[in-house]
Design an enzyme around this catalytic site. Structure first.
Site, PDB file in Angstrom:
ATOM      1  N   HIS A   1       6.069   5.544  13.060  1.00 18.62           N
ATOM      2  CA  HIS A   1       6.423   6.344  11.879  1.00 18.62           C
ATOM      3  C   HIS A   1       5.222   6.811  11.066  1.00 18.62           C
ATOM      4  O   HIS A   1       5.388   7.591  10.136  1.00 18.62           O
ATOM      5  CB  HIS A   1       7.327   5.528  10.950  1.00 18.62           C
ATOM      6  CG  HIS A   1       6.577   4.437  10.226  1.00 18.62           C
ATOM      7  ND1 HIS A   1       6.281   3.236  10.792  1.00 18.62           N
ATOM      8  CD2 HIS A   1       6.035   4.410   8.984  1.00 18.62           C
ATOM      9  CE1 HIS A   1       5.611   2.493   9.928  1.00 18.62           C
ATOM     10  NE2 HIS A   1       5.442   3.178   8.827  1.00 18.62           N
TER      11      HIS A   1
ATOM     12  N   HIS B   1      12.877   5.580  13.009  1.00 15.99           N
ATOM     13  CA  HIS B   1      12.703   5.701  11.555  1.00 15.99           C
ATOM     14  C   HIS B   1      13.477   6.921  11.051  1.00 15.99           C
ATOM     15  O   HIS B   1      13.615   7.901  11.777  1.00 15.99           O
ATOM     16  CB  HIS B   1      11.195   5.851  11.289  1.00 15.99           C
ATOM     17  CG  HIS B   1      10.790   5.719   9.852  1.00 15.99           C
ATOM     18  ND1 HIS B   1      11.067   6.679   8.908  1.00 15.99           N
ATOM     19  CD2 HIS B   1      10.105   4.754   9.200  1.00 15.99           C
ATOM     20  CE1 HIS B   1      10.568   6.299   7.738  1.00 15.99           C
ATOM     21  NE2 HIS B   1       9.985   5.126   7.878  1.00 15.99           N
TER      22      HIS B   1
ATOM     23  N   ARG C   1       2.310   8.508   9.105  1.00 18.37           N
ATOM     24  CA  ARG C   1       2.057   9.930   8.803  1.00 18.37           C
ATOM     25  C   ARG C   1       0.962  10.518   9.682  1.00 18.37           C
ATOM     26  O   ARG C   1       1.069  11.632  10.155  1.00 18.37           O
ATOM     27  CB  ARG C   1       1.623  10.066   7.338  1.00 18.37           C
ATOM     28  CG  ARG C   1       2.748  10.336   6.405  1.00 18.37           C
ATOM     29  CD  ARG C   1       2.250  10.579   4.995  1.00 18.37           C
ATOM     30  NE  ARG C   1       3.298  11.122   4.160  1.00 18.37           N
ATOM     31  CZ  ARG C   1       4.382  10.447   3.777  1.00 18.37           C
ATOM     32  NH1 ARG C   1       4.572   9.212   4.162  1.00 18.37           N
ATOM     33  NH2 ARG C   1       5.283  11.025   3.004  1.00 18.37           N
TER      34      ARG C   1
ATOM     35  N   ASP D   1       0.785  -1.241   0.000  1.00 16.14           N
ATOM     36  CA  ASP D   1       0.000   0.000   0.000  1.00 16.14           C
ATOM     37  C   ASP D   1       0.813   1.285   0.000  1.00 16.14           C
ATOM     38  O   ASP D   1       0.343   2.320   0.448  1.00 16.14           O
ATOM     39  CB  ASP D   1      -0.905  -0.008   1.240  1.00 16.14           C
ATOM     40  CG  ASP D   1      -0.110  -0.266   2.510  1.00 16.14           C
ATOM     41  OD1 ASP D   1       1.112  -0.018   2.506  1.00 16.14           O
ATOM     42  OD2 ASP D   1      -0.707  -0.716   3.510  1.00 16.14           O
TER      43      ASP D   1
ATOM     44  N   GLU E   1      -0.016  -9.215  -0.928  1.00 15.90           N
ATOM     45  CA  GLU E   1      -0.645  -8.667   0.289  1.00 15.90           C
ATOM     46  C   GLU E   1      -1.889  -7.844  -0.086  1.00 15.90           C
ATOM     47  O   GLU E   1      -2.066  -6.686   0.318  1.00 15.90           O
ATOM     48  CB  GLU E   1       0.347  -7.824   1.108  1.00 15.90           C
ATOM     49  CG  GLU E   1      -0.080  -7.686   2.560  1.00 15.90           C
ATOM     50  CD  GLU E   1       0.924  -6.896   3.408  1.00 15.90           C
ATOM     51  OE1 GLU E   1       1.906  -7.520   3.867  1.00 15.90           O
ATOM     52  OE2 GLU E   1       0.726  -5.697   3.601  1.00 15.90           O
TER      53      GLU E   1
ATOM     54  N   GLU F   1      -2.178   5.082   2.948  1.00 13.65           N
ATOM     55  CA  GLU F   1      -2.066   3.676   2.527  1.00 13.65           C
ATOM     56  C   GLU F   1      -3.420   3.039   2.188  1.00 13.65           C
ATOM     57  O   GLU F   1      -3.510   2.220   1.279  1.00 13.65           O
ATOM     58  CB  GLU F   1      -1.349   2.854   3.600  1.00 13.65           C
ATOM     59  CG  GLU F   1       0.129   3.179   3.761  1.00 13.65           C
ATOM     60  CD  GLU F   1       0.409   4.369   4.673  1.00 13.65           C
ATOM     61  OE1 GLU F   1      -0.552   4.988   5.179  1.00 13.65           O
ATOM     62  OE2 GLU F   1       1.593   4.687   4.870  1.00 13.65           O
TER      63      GLU F   1
HETATM   64  C1  UD1 Z   1       6.643   4.938   3.769  1.00 12.20           C
HETATM   65  C2  UD1 Z   1       5.261   4.467   3.315  1.00 12.20           C
HETATM   66  C3  UD1 Z   1       4.526   3.783   4.457  1.00 12.20           C
HETATM   67  C4  UD1 Z   1       5.373   2.685   5.096  1.00 12.20           C
HETATM   68  C5  UD1 Z   1       6.734   3.246   5.472  1.00 12.20           C
HETATM   69  C6  UD1 Z   1       7.610   2.130   5.963  1.00 12.20           C
HETATM   70  C7  UD1 Z   1       4.065   5.832   1.670  1.00 12.20           C
HETATM   71  C8  UD1 Z   1       3.171   6.975   1.449  1.00 12.20           C
HETATM   72  N1  UD1 Z   1       4.469   5.611   2.924  1.00 12.20           N
HETATM   73  O1  UD1 Z   1       6.443   5.950   4.742  1.00 12.20           O
HETATM   74  O2  UD1 Z   1       3.335   3.211   3.962  1.00 12.20           O
HETATM   75  O3  UD1 Z   1       4.707   2.248   6.240  1.00 12.20           O
HETATM   76  O4  UD1 Z   1       7.352   3.829   4.320  1.00 12.20           O
HETATM   77  O5  UD1 Z   1       8.682   2.597   6.707  1.00 12.20           O
HETATM   78  O6  UD1 Z   1       4.404   5.148   0.750  1.00 12.20           O
HETATM   79  N2  UD1 Z   1      14.057   8.545   4.874  1.00 12.20           N
HETATM   80  C9  UD1 Z   1      15.429   8.476   4.801  1.00 12.20           C
HETATM   81  N3  UD1 Z   1      16.009   7.260   4.500  1.00 12.20           N
HETATM   82  C10 UD1 Z   1      15.280   6.140   4.300  1.00 12.20           C
HETATM   83  C11 UD1 Z   1      13.882   6.211   4.392  1.00 12.20           C
HETATM   84  C12 UD1 Z   1      13.285   7.422   4.655  1.00 12.20           C
HETATM   85  O7  UD1 Z   1      16.126   9.464   4.989  1.00 12.20           O
HETATM   86  O8  UD1 Z   1      15.864   5.075   4.043  1.00 12.20           O
HETATM   87  C13 UD1 Z   1      13.421   9.853   5.140  1.00 12.20           C
HETATM   88  C14 UD1 Z   1      13.485  10.814   3.946  1.00 12.20           C
HETATM   89  O9  UD1 Z   1      13.649  12.126   4.410  1.00 12.20           O
HETATM   90  C15 UD1 Z   1      12.072  10.673   3.348  1.00 12.20           C
HETATM   91  C16 UD1 Z   1      11.239  10.483   4.606  1.00 12.20           C
HETATM   92  O10 UD1 Z   1      12.045   9.665   5.450  1.00 12.20           O
HETATM   93  O11 UD1 Z   1      11.706  11.801   2.604  1.00 12.20           O
HETATM   94  C17 UD1 Z   1       9.885   9.867   4.434  1.00 12.20           C
HETATM   95  O12 UD1 Z   1       9.944   8.683   3.630  1.00 12.20           O
HETATM   96  P1  UD1 Z   1       8.616   8.210   2.829  1.00 12.20           P
HETATM   97  O13 UD1 Z   1       8.916   6.943   2.102  1.00 12.20           O
HETATM   98  O14 UD1 Z   1       8.062   9.356   2.024  1.00 12.20           O
HETATM   99  O15 UD1 Z   1       7.558   7.981   3.977  1.00 12.20           O
HETATM  100  P2  UD1 Z   1       7.559   6.959   5.164  1.00 12.20           P
HETATM  101  O16 UD1 Z   1       6.993   7.673   6.337  1.00 12.20           O
HETATM  102  O17 UD1 Z   1       8.870   6.296   5.269  1.00 12.20           O
HETATM  103  N1  UDP Z   2      12.011  -3.345  10.807  1.00 14.36           N
HETATM  104  C1  UDP Z   2      13.389  -3.402  10.638  1.00 14.36           C
HETATM  105  N2  UDP Z   2      14.179  -2.559  11.363  1.00 14.36           N
HETATM  106  C2  UDP Z   2      13.686  -1.663  12.243  1.00 14.36           C
HETATM  107  C3  UDP Z   2      12.274  -1.578  12.384  1.00 14.36           C
HETATM  108  C4  UDP Z   2      11.471  -2.435  11.642  1.00 14.36           C
HETATM  109  O1  UDP Z   2      13.895  -4.225   9.876  1.00 14.36           O
HETATM  110  O2  UDP Z   2      14.464  -0.932  12.875  1.00 14.36           O
HETATM  111  C5  UDP Z   2      11.167  -4.245   9.983  1.00 14.36           C
HETATM  112  C6  UDP Z   2      10.052  -4.965  10.703  1.00 14.36           C
HETATM  113  O3  UDP Z   2      10.469  -6.219  11.195  1.00 14.36           O
HETATM  114  C7  UDP Z   2       8.995  -5.121   9.614  1.00 14.36           C
HETATM  115  C8  UDP Z   2       9.200  -3.900   8.753  1.00 14.36           C
HETATM  116  O4  UDP Z   2      10.500  -3.412   9.047  1.00 14.36           O
HETATM  117  O5  UDP Z   2       9.284  -6.250   8.796  1.00 14.36           O
HETATM  118  C9  UDP Z   2       8.176  -2.865   9.083  1.00 14.36           C
HETATM  119  O6  UDP Z   2       8.526  -1.670   8.509  1.00 14.36           O
HETATM  120  P1  UDP Z   2       7.801  -0.308   8.882  1.00 14.36           P
HETATM  121  O7  UDP Z   2       7.295  -0.398  10.265  1.00 14.36           O
HETATM  122  O8  UDP Z   2       8.763   0.782   8.542  1.00 14.36           O
HETATM  123  O9  UDP Z   2       6.630  -0.244   7.813  1.00 14.36           O
HETATM  124  P2  UDP Z   2       5.113  -0.797   7.806  1.00 14.36           P
HETATM  125  O10 UDP Z   2       5.139  -2.256   8.013  1.00 14.36           O
HETATM  126  O11 UDP Z   2       4.386  -0.037   8.867  1.00 14.36           O
HETATM  127  O12 UDP Z   2       4.629  -0.400   6.452  1.00 14.36           O
END
Ligand code: UD1
Ligand code: UDP
Length: 374
Positions: A208, A241, A210, A99, A121, A135
């Protein structure tokens, strides 16, 4: 002889990578399938951590992540980026997961190119477009244009049937999250942070989402700080995160707490084993809600809704929202009520037997058996 079925997986975030990894490994084992991996890199470091653990070298890496990226710019760049790769690869099937923005954009680019879509999924729902945001909308959009729905449970299949998706294109496979645990969990696991917590009851925390950024997250942290005041045998580990908005609030509110360790995101082997060694988990994560029931760890879900009712029915998950008083009361109850704790700790796994990837690969081969490949 028929040529191989070209299956391209498109993903971009940590959770998608963790759940696609076992499937990539399985698809690559099949002689009937040519497997192509395209990552958007919606996440960068957190994606790379997973790719490294599973030894996955993407064929295409769009390298899209920007600091503080917006949904709009990321969506636009992902659609355009995946579109270009589809035109190069011309796959028979594109697989997207779950999602995220990447899932939505990857599916839409495939649809515009009239490429078949398989959704891993599929069928998870809250039917509340604001929770989780965005999502819930993403997965509903993806379901609208998907050709093959790989639903993890009967419940998710039923959601799709209720939405009039063709029943013969919905396949119940289990969740590949459980497949991933087979690669990561080990009894002999050790870690310096676990040593730090070894004489305490360990709460593992992640947040994490939004919709939790800002006040809800502050309220969660306030409730947790009260728990630490009341229970001196509790310690908290919080792999924070990389979203700067999350890190700011976490550092401001929890940075000086002696019994809370704010640490960098863990690689998936470490994180799964941390779950396994925790006393309880506080999280707004989706994936963690699937992993913890399998490992028998109680989870208090820091959200108003869940699309994973199976874990609630199994007794492992409780949805408690984000109010300070609820976080405090519910955590306190779980820390003091032994009967409740032991009933929530029974390992009951409603998300499959760890063979979801094998089933998905079998189904793809069977489906394409009768389809002429251009
Ligand atoms: C995204 C997904 C969310 C998922 C989450 C898992 C969308 C809209 N959201 O949210 O569904 O649950 O990932 O973690 O698709 N950033 C870094 N390095 C990284 C990752 C993120 O610096 O490796 C920072 C960046 O500034 C980035 C921000 O985090 O702009 C947000 O990342 P983004 O993928 O937009 O949203 P998430 O909250 O991570
Ligand atoms: N996870 C990880 N390292 C961390 C935190 C979570 O590998 O420090 C793994 C966790 O086991 C799960 C996935 O990341 O498999 C979940 O990711 P996240 O919570 O970012 O996203 P969501 O599942 O909410 O989309």
């Amino acid at each position: 002889m028929k040529r191989k079925i070209k299956v391209m997986l498109v993903f971009g975030t940590r959770p998608e990578a963790i759940k696609m990894a076992p499937l990539i490994i399985e698809l690559k084992r099949r002689k009937e399938i040519s497997t192509i991996v395209c990552v958007t890199a919606q996440h960068r470091q957190m994606l790379d951590q997973v790719l490294e653990i599973f030894n996955i070298n993407p064929d295409y890496d769009l390298d899209l992540m920007q600091p503080n990226q917006t949904l709009t710019s990321l969506t636009k760049n992902a659609i355009e980026g995946v579109d270009k790769i589809i035109k190069i690869v011309n796959p028979d099937l594109v697989l997207v997961h779950g999602d995220t923005t990447t899932s939505f954009a990857g599916a839409l680019a495939s649809f515009y190119n009239q490429i078949k879509i398989g959704h891993i999924e599929a069928g998870l729902r809250t039917y509340n477009l604001k929770s989780p945001f965005p999502e819930e909308a993403n997965r509903q959009f993806v379901s609208t244009i998907t050709d093959m729905h790989f639903a993890p449970t009967m419940n998710s299949k039923q959601n799709l049937i209720n939405e009039l998706k063709p029943e013969n294109k919905i396949f119940v496979t289990g969740n590949t999250a459980i497949d991933a645990l087979k690669y990561t969990i080990t009894d002999k696991y050790e870690n310096k942070f676990l040593d730090w917590a070894k004489d305490s009851r360990l709460i593992l925390l992640t947040t994490h989402r939004r919709e939790n950024l800002g006040e809800p997250m502050r309220n969660i942290f306030k409730g947790l700080k009260r728990i630490l005041q009341d229970f001196n045998d509790v310690k908290v580990i919080y792999p924070v995160h990389l979203n700067p908005l999350v890190r700011k609030i976490a550092n401001e509110m929890l940075g000086n707490e002696e019994r809370i360790k704010l640490i960098e995101p863990l690689n998936v082997i470490d994180f799964h084993n941390f779950i396994n060694k925790s006393y309880l988990i506080l999280t707004d994560s989706g994936g963690v809600q699937e992993e913890a029931p399998s490992l028998g760890k109680p989870v208090l879900v820091l959200r108003d809704t869940t699309e994973r009712p199976e874990g609630v029915d199994a007794g492992t998950l409780k949805v408690i929202g984000t109010k300070e008083i609820d976080v405090y009361n519910e955590t306190k109850t779980l820390l003091t009520n032994d009967d409740l704790y032991s009933s929530m700790s029974k390992a009951q796994n409603p998300y499959g037997d760890g063979n979801a990837s094998v089933r998905i690969a079998d189904i793809i081969i069977k489906e394409f058996n009768d389809v002429p490949l251009n």
